[in-house]
Design a protein around this motif. Structure first.
Motif, mmCIF file in Angstrom:
data_model
loop_
_atom_site.group_PDB
_atom_site.id
_atom_site.type_symbol
_atom_site.label_atom_id
_atom_site.label_comp_id
_atom_site.label_asym_id
_atom_site.label_seq_id
_atom_site.Cartn_x
_atom_site.Cartn_y
_atom_site.Cartn_z
ATOM 1 N N PHE A 252 0.846 -1.182 0.000
ATOM 2 C CA PHE A 252 0.000 0.000 0.000
ATOM 3 C C PHE A 252 0.886 1.238 0.000
ATOM 4 O O PHE A 252 1.984 1.239 0.568
ATOM 5 N N GLY A 253 0.401 2.314 -0.617
ATOM 6 C CA GLY A 253 1.116 3.577 -0.610
ATOM 7 C C GLY A 253 0.143 4.737 -0.639
ATOM 8 O O GLY A 253 -0.977 4.616 -1.148
ATOM 9 N N GLN A 254 0.553 5.852 -0.078
ATOM 10 C CA GLN A 254 -0.283 7.048 -0.085
ATOM 11 C C GLN A 254 -0.400 7.609 -1.496
ATOM 12 O O GLN A 254 0.440 7.351 -2.363
ATOM 13 N N VAL A 255 -1.456 8.393 -1.706
ATOM 14 C CA VAL A 255 -1.601 9.152 -2.947
ATOM 15 C C VAL A 255 -1.110 10.562 -2.677
ATOM 16 O O VAL A 255 -1.662 11.250 -1.819
ATOM 17 N N PRO A 256 -0.044 11.018 -3.339
ATOM 18 C CA PRO A 256 0.497 12.357 -3.072
ATOM 19 C C PRO A 256 -0.560 13.444 -3.254
ATOM 20 O O PRO A 256 -1.375 13.396 -4.175
ATOM 21 N N ASP A 257 -0.557 14.408 -2.337
ATOM 22 C CA ASP A 257 -1.455 15.575 -2.389
ATOM 23 C C ASP A 257 -2.935 15.197 -2.302
ATOM 24 O O ASP A 257 -3.802 15.956 -2.743
ATOM 25 N N GLN A 258 -3.217 14.024 -1.772
ATOM 26 C CA GLN A 258 -4.604 13.608 -1.574
ATOM 27 C C GLN A 258 -4.729 13.039 -0.165
ATOM 28 O O GLN A 258 -4.320 11.907 0.095
ATOM 29 N N LEU A 259 -5.268 13.828 0.745
ATOM 30 C CA LEU A 259 -5.353 13.448 2.145
ATOM 31 C C LEU A 259 -6.169 12.168 2.305
ATOM 32 O O LEU A 259 -7.324 12.097 1.888
ATOM 33 N N GLY A 312 4.324 8.106 -1.140
ATOM 34 C CA GLY A 312 3.692 7.410 -2.254
ATOM 35 C C GLY A 312 4.089 7.930 -3.622
ATOM 36 O O GLY A 312 3.469 7.578 -4.626
ATOM 37 N N THR A 313 5.144 8.743 -3.687
ATOM 38 C CA THR A 313 5.567 9.337 -4.960
ATOM 39 C C THR A 313 6.388 8.372 -5.802
ATOM 40 O O THR A 313 6.281 8.358 -7.035
ATOM 41 N N PHE A 314 7.205 7.538 -5.156
ATOM 42 C CA PHE A 314 8.146 6.688 -5.880
ATOM 43 C C PHE A 314 7.973 5.218 -5.492
ATOM 44 O O PHE A 314 7.555 4.895 -4.375
ATOM 45 N N LEU A 315 8.341 4.351 -6.445
ATOM 46 C CA LEU A 315 8.418 2.919 -6.216
ATOM 47 C C LEU A 315 9.860 2.479 -6.419
ATOM 48 O O LEU A 315 10.527 2.930 -7.358
ATOM 49 N N GLY A 316 10.341 1.611 -5.554
ATOM 50 C CA GLY A 316 11.683 1.054 -5.691
ATOM 51 C C GLY A 316 11.600 -0.429 -5.991
ATOM 52 O O GLY A 316 10.811 -1.151 -5.381
#
Length: 417
Positions: A252-259, A312-316
């Motif tokens: 799971f990851g956050q959505v940037p700029d979306q609270l 949540g901006t990047f995936l590694g």
């Protein structure tokens, strides 16, 4: 432009399998070992202090915690508590960092005469489980509870994960069962059969939903022990082929700029290795409907591990051939790639936290990804800040272009205006 390379931060005396970074203290925690075989290869958890020195990120060993005959294969971090997967059990560790009083004075005095000690005085007594860094930082590690988490014929814990408030942790292993435990007592609160065969990965969402992927080609969404749905990545993916794919990782990851926004990311790899390997795929999912949003190929190297940055901006990604890559989570486009950075399977990757000590350690770069592998090395991968043009400058250029165009037309065609 020369070939892009990762920076070797640290080389351990044993193979490395798991990696975490504490945002509060800036500690990089790397773990692994040679297992129970009498090969002379140690087992341990190493605590490294990350520092920015002259604009370069460096790591120095602060403490080495011996895990005796058990190699740590997976890690989860919750505050000052580590959950370490060691063979068929989960071992909780608590670490504490203390700044020794008077260390600054000793350090300043050492410039001329070295550390002063009263004649005849016995050396300072070293506390069990404690190790003091030359700069006066002391780290103590204590074993807490341990519990067996897998009960197959060849038991092995494959993955461990804390929930959003660190009150529970979930484990999965080769017997296909998910078990949920209270922290720190490790009292079992839930157990259910999630997959036929071993569990490859699992991740917990803030709403209590649990996603598991297994070697039975399934990816399942659970609410406690109730199956909510099964993921179907090829609904929005490539045309179906005769090559069977299985899910390798999920996060799971956050959505940037979306609270409060959340995305699920999965990696799909070919179940069998072929002479001409088919591509692996990355998929982003809507976390409410669990429908695929987009799927992109991520190359023909088999993916071994996945990490999502804090925002949540990047995936590694790490691969079985030792390569490391960074992708944009929104578009699934690749930004960074080092072919065979390790030369052998990458066992774990993790991003530098974006809170706590992270921004101070990051410097002018956009993000930093750390990778470990069976080659015993920990490498750093820095993504330079992408240059962006301010909006006001773009508007100014557009206005200037319009004016120049009008002047050229007026020159070429007198009386145009």
């Amino acid at each position: 432009m020369g070939r892009r390379r990762g920076v070797e931060l640290y080389r351990a005396p044993f193979p490395l399998y798991a990696l975490r970074i504490d945002p509060k203290t800036g500690l990089l925690i790397a773990a692994g070992g040679g297992g129970a075989a009498k090969t002379g290869i140690k087992n341990g958890v190493h605590f490294l202090q990350l520092e920015l020195i002259n604009g370069c990120l460096s790591a120095s060993l602060l403490h080495s915690h011996d895990t005796e005959t058990r190699a740590t294969m997976n890690l989860a971090l919750a505050g000052d508590i580590l959950a370490a997967g060691q063979d068929a059990q989960c071992q909780l560790l608590r670490f504490q960092v203390h700044q020794q009083k008077g260390s600054k004075a000793e350090k300043s005095g050492s410039k001329e005469q070295g550390p002063r000690q009263r004649k005849g005085a016995p050396p300072a007594e070293k506390k069990p489980g404690a190790q003091v860094h030359p700069e006066g930082v002391e780290l103590r590690v204590k074993n807490l509870e341990a519990v067996q988490t897998d009960f197959s014929n060849e038991p092995l814990q494959k993955v461990v994960c804390f929930n959003h408030d660190n009150t529970l942790l979930a484990t999965g292993g080769t017997d296909g069962h998910v078990r949920v435990w209270k922290v720190p007592s490790l009292e079992k609160v839930l157990e259910f059969k999630a997959h036929e065969g071993e569990i490859g990965d699992l991740t917990l969402g803030p709403d209590g939903k649990l996603v598991t992927v297994g070697w039975d080609f399934k990816a399942s969404v659970w609410q406690k022990d109730q199956l909510v749905t099964q993921l179907q990545w090829q609904e929005n993916g490539p045309a179906s082929s005769n090559t069977p794919y299985r899910y390798q990782a999920c996060r799971f990851g956050q959505v940037p700029d979306q609270l409060g926004g959340l995305r699920l990311f999965t990696v799909q790899i070919p179940h069998k290795r072929l002479r001409q390997p088919p591509p692996c795929y990355l998929t982003a999912w809507d976390s409410s409907t669990f429908l695929p949003l987009r799927t992109r190929s991520c190359g023909h190297e088999v993916i071994s591990c996945l990490s999502v940055s804090e925002s949540g901006t990047f995936l590694g990604l790490g691969t079985v051939t030792g390569s490391v890559a960074i992708y944009i989570a929104f578009s699934l486009q690749r930004l960074y790639y080092v072919k065979e950075a390790h030369g052998i399977v990458v066992t774990d990757v993790t991003f530098l936290p974006e809170k706590g000590c992270g921004p101070k350690l990051l410097g002018p770069h956009e993000t930093a990804l750390f990778s470990v592998a069976v080659d015993s090395r920990c490498q750093l991968h820095l993504l330079p800040s992408r240059r962006s043009v301010p909006v006001w400058l773009l508007l100014l250029l557009c206005v200037g272009l319009i004016i120049v165009t009008i002047l050229l037309l007026q020159t070429a065609f007198p009386g145009f205006l």
